[in-house]
Design a protein around this motif. Structure first.
Motif, PDB file in Angstrom:
ATOM      1  N   MET A   1       0.838  -1.197   0.000  1.00 13.58           N
ATOM      2  CA  MET A   1       0.000   0.000   0.000  1.00 13.58           C
ATOM      3  C   MET A   1       0.873   1.247   0.000  1.00 13.58           C
ATOM      4  N   GLU A   2       0.413   2.230  -0.724  1.00  9.73           N
ATOM      5  CA  GLU A   2       1.159   3.468  -0.748  1.00  9.73           C
ATOM      6  C   GLU A   2       1.017   4.152   0.605  1.00  9.73           C
ATOM      7  N   GLN A   3       2.132   4.513   1.180  1.00  9.12           N
ATOM      8  CA  GLN A   3       2.075   5.073   2.521  1.00  9.12           C
ATOM      9  C   GLN A   3       2.719   6.445   2.536  1.00  9.12           C
TER      10      GLN A   3
ATOM     11  N   ASN B   1      -3.131   7.281   8.684  1.00  8.45           N
ATOM     12  CA  ASN B   1      -1.692   7.020   8.807  1.00  8.45           C
ATOM     13  C   ASN B   1      -0.874   8.206   9.298  1.00  8.45           C
TER      14      ASN B   1
ATOM     15  N   ARG C   1       5.242   8.314   4.321  1.00  8.43           N
ATOM     16  CA  ARG C   1       6.304   8.110   5.304  1.00  8.43           C
ATOM     17  C   ARG C   1       7.117   9.384   5.497  1.00  8.43           C
TER      18      ARG C   1
END
Lengths: 416, 411
Positions: free
Chosen positions: B1-3, B73, B5
């Protein structure tokens, strides 16, 4: 780690699918990246938000609608199980699928719905209210409930209401931090003996009202507080949903997760699926952020990843994409066509979502993945808000896909 | 999954207030701004002008439950910790220094353990500690061991050689307070065919230093640990631990809070329960259990174990024991948060946070509570009276060592 079915997404749809499969002998894993949209729950569930019979409206929907893919007969069979199931986990709902009733919104308007929690304000006949004098209880300092809007709205419906401001020392204590005077922090205080004191304040304020209406700030972890308050308040007591976070929604999220775990399901919260291995139109395994090289494998996978809020869908400058497995999505035209400038008008982007075939198999590069199914808010072809069908689609697609998976595996066994 | 960060992803916050629901502190202490306000909301202001920094951020337990709950997130806990390091004007007191230096205090106290343990139990001592150091008098101190784990480890006379090796990061608690846990782990690993090494240099992971504002020292110790860890990882060994907090700190706080790059070794730092579970799951080792072992156990998920997402390994291992009945406690903070609950100003909140958990434990017909964190152990034992043990120690008690050795062809 191996399971029969792995469900990505731990909200209403994912949990309903997981519980259904576990109850029929499967071993399931749910991976949830953060808490779900149930934290916005209104206390009511919509099947299809029309006046009268929702099933009649459902029968007329276009083929691309998730309901049309399930079929009217299947939907009826599924929704007949919903009330008894929720009763089993401690939620009593009023309403039935033959005719919608109305919930009272925080703006004092009426919305046609399928089921409403029994302690929430709702009426069956919009022209014939069971009460005409209401006491509106406003908790002093509470940020997410607007009693005067509600009073004005109720006034138009022929219900005269008087707003009473209520406070308690325990509430004044948490009010020291005004920005955190939210429904759940209030609910955490309103337990035990404090309920008695709240009831006394409420009773003082009711006068000749026929009903007491207050924001849903009671009963975060269980229904005892609600029952206790109902017992101690002299007049009938009804709740109105607040702005998020939703106290009944969180209670439902916790109850569903508990039930899933109690029957042996594994629930991983705060983890994200990073990648999946797809071979020959099947998903073989997935890896997550927290578990590194440990691969999770299953016969079937369910995408219950939600819509934009839950990041089950994301928008780039020119496309709507599905971020977990890069599945095909349905969206239309240039970005400027995705939305309507009139905020309350129908918004095209609401119908965008993951593309599936008629059995809810996810599509990737135009081909159906044979063991990947999509359920709930991430599906394309419906507008949960305008049509009023969010909970209905979440629950029916979840159970329908669970049925498909069970039938598939039992047919497979017969063939062997 | 694209996160996302990014170091500072406060802009991802959509103000849904879900974090507030799961913050153990916001519910009991209105002086704390709450995770949303202290984290992403406050960050917006602090970037404009550091004067907006609010010392009440010190109340944050750093439990990370806000991050686990966040649907977007946002690294709420990290934002708060970094803000404390960057803007706080408070200097650590002598008390903070003493609580934070778990290894120095451990070394001193192990030497005089019988005497120290007796003195720490005296009401008079507790009174003095509260008056001089603001360490709450109602808190019981963990007992110190009269010998260190490392001394025992080095004194073992005969060692057979193993086909596989793993390195054990024992941490301060095993070394100074409870060497038996380390001995249990060595015994279990040996029985499944794994020899145990220690790091060339092991310093305290630094979690208490971070919490008490001794960032420079934490970074120095982190660098020492990473240097030693790199050496064993280069040999192909994993580093196993028995403390969820040490593990979490070295894997996640080193890069996100201390700015130490551990990307090359992060995946090699694992809880022993995960390490053993994975060996069993992939059929590389087998464990035989005693037939006469019976126990009712409740598992408590420490906050940092929740954040790691690894409770599933500890509980899956426990569930493999035929004579063990496992009950799950609702995952919630016990309130101690390392050195936090020892401080006079935090004691009341610490107790209030754990109230519900203690009630739940007392209502359950269990003999022991299993958990992967030593400070949770102190808090739960003090408040429920029920013994708390590490899953590895339960495993060591339930294993049939002779059979297990045979299964794994260990002589």
């Amino acid at each position: 780690m191996r399971f029969d079915t792995i469900i990505i997404g731990g909200g209403l749809s994912g949990l309903m699918a997981g519980i259904n499969l576990m109850q029929r002998g499967q071993r399931c894993l749910i991976i949830s990246s953060g808490q779900s949209a149930l934290h916005f729950f209104s206390g009511s569930m919509e099947l299809y938000g029309v006046e009268g019979c929702p099933m009649e409206a459902i029968a007329r929907l276009p083929e691309s609608h998730p309901y049309s893919k399930i079929g009217v007969d299947n939907i009826q069979a599924i929704i007949d199980t919903v009330k008894p199931f929720f009763q089993e986990i401690g939620f009593i709902f009023n309403g039935d699928s033959n005719v919608n009733h109305y919930r009272i919104t925080p703006m004092g308007t009426l919305k046609p719905v399928w089921l409403t929690m029994e302690e929430y304000a709702h009426v069956t006949d919009r022209n014939n209210f069971p009460w005409h004098q209401a006491a509106l209880i406003n908790i002093e300092g509470f940020l997410d409930f607007h009693a005067s809007f509600l009073a004005a709205g109720l006034g138009k419906l022929g219900v005269e209401s008087r707003i009473a401001n209520v406070t308690l020392p325990q509430l004044e204590h948490i009010r020291k931090n005004p920005t955190e005077m939210r429904s759940t922090n209030i609910a955490k205080v309103l337990t035990g003996d404090v309920i008695q004191r709240l009831a006394a304040e409420v009773n003082l304020a009711t006068n000749d009202a026929e009903v007491v209406i207050m924001p849903a700030v009671v009963g975060l972890y269980g229904k005892e507080e609600v029952n206790s308050l109902k017992d101690k308040v002299y007049k009938p007591l009804r709740f109105i949903p607040t702005m998020p976070p939703s106290v009944p929604g969180i209670r439902m999220q916790i109850a569903l997760r508990h039930f899933f775990q109690k029957i042996g399901g594994v629930y991983l919260l705060g983890d994200s699926v990073e990648s999946g291995i797809i071979r020959k139109n099947s998903l073989l395994g997935i890896s997550t952020t927290n578990h590194g090289e440990m691969r999770f494998e299953a016969d079937n996978y369910i995408m219950a990843t939600g819509s934009f809020f839950s990041h089950g869908l994301r928008a780039s400058a020119d496309a709507i994409y599905e971020p977990v497995l890069d599945l095909d999505t349905v969206f239309g035209g240039a970005r400027s066509k995705w939305y309507n400038e009139k905020l309350f008008a129908e918004q095209p982007y609401m119908k965008f979502g993951i593309a599936t075939d008629n059995e809810f198999h996810a599509l990737k590069e135009g081909t159906a993945l044979q063991n990947v199914y999509v359920v709930g808010a991430g599906l394309s072809g419906f507008d949960a808000i305008k049509e009023g069908c969010g909970a209905g689609v979440s629950i029916t697609t979840a159970i329908h896909v669970a049925n498909t998976i069970i039938n598939k595996s039992s047919n497979g066994t017969e063939q062997k | 999954m694209e996160q996302n960060r990014n170091d500072n992803n406060f802009e991802q916050c959509i103000k849904c207030t879900v974090c507030t629901v799961y913050c153990p502190l916001a519910a009991v202490n209105p002086n704390f701004a709450g995770p949303k306000q202290a984290g992403p909301d406050g960050e917006r202001y602090r970037l404009k002008n550091p004067l907006y920094y609010d010392e009440s951020l010190d109340y944050c337990l750093n439990c990370k439950r806000c991050e686990v709950a966040c649907p977007s997130n946002v690294k709420i806990g990290d934002i708060i910790q970094r803000a404390r390091m960057k803007y706080s004007k408070k200097r650590p007191s002598l008390r903070d220094w003493m609580l934070a230096n778990t290894d120095i205090m451990g070394r001193l106290n192990t030497t005089f353990a019988p005497l120290v343990n007796r003195i720490l139990k005296l009401q008079a001592t507790k009174g003095v500690m509260e008056a001089l150091l603001a360490i709450d008098h109602r808190r019981s101190f963990p007992a110190y061991s009269n010998h260190k784990f490392t001394t025992w480890f080095k004194m073992r006379t005969w060692q057979r050689s193993y086909k596989h090796y793993v390195t054990y990061f024992h941490g301060c608690y095993v070394n100074y307070n409870y060497p038996q846990l380390g001995k249990d782990l060595v015994r279990v690993l040996n029985a499944i065919g794994y020899g145990v090494h220690l790091l060339e240099d092991e310093e305290c992971c630094g979690v208490a230093l971070i919490a008490n504002g001794l960032t420079r020292q934490a970074r120095k110790q982190g660098m020492v640990n990473l240097l030693s860890i790199r050496k064993v990882v280069a040999k192909g060994e994993q580093v196993v631990t028995t403390s969820s907090t040490c593990t979490f700190t070295m894997r996640d706080e080193y890069p996100s809070v201390l700015g130490l790059d551990n990307a090359d070794v992060r995946d090699s730092i694992v809880m022993a329960t995960k390490f053993i579970y994975e060996l069993m799951d992939s059929d590389q080792v087998r464990i035989a259990f005693r037939e006469d072992f019976h126990k009712r156990v409740a598992y408590h998920t420490p906050c940092h174990m929740e954040k790691l997402g690894w409770a599933v390994y500890s509980t899956s291992l426990l569930r493999m024991i035929p004579g063990l009945e496992l009950l799950m406690l609702e995952s919630q903070c016990c309130g101690i948060a390392g050195t936090y609950g020892f401080k006079k100003e935090n004691y009341v909140y610490s107790q209030k946070i754990g109230e519900d958990l203690f009630k739940q434990i007392k209502s359950m017909p269990v003999e022991v509570v299993a958990t992967d964190c030593e400070t949770c152990k102190w808090q739960i034992e003090m408040n429920s009276g029920i013994p708390v043990v590490n899953p590895i120690s339960i495993l060591a008690e339930a294993i049939d060592f002779e059979k297990t050795k045979k299964l794994n062809k260990v002589k």
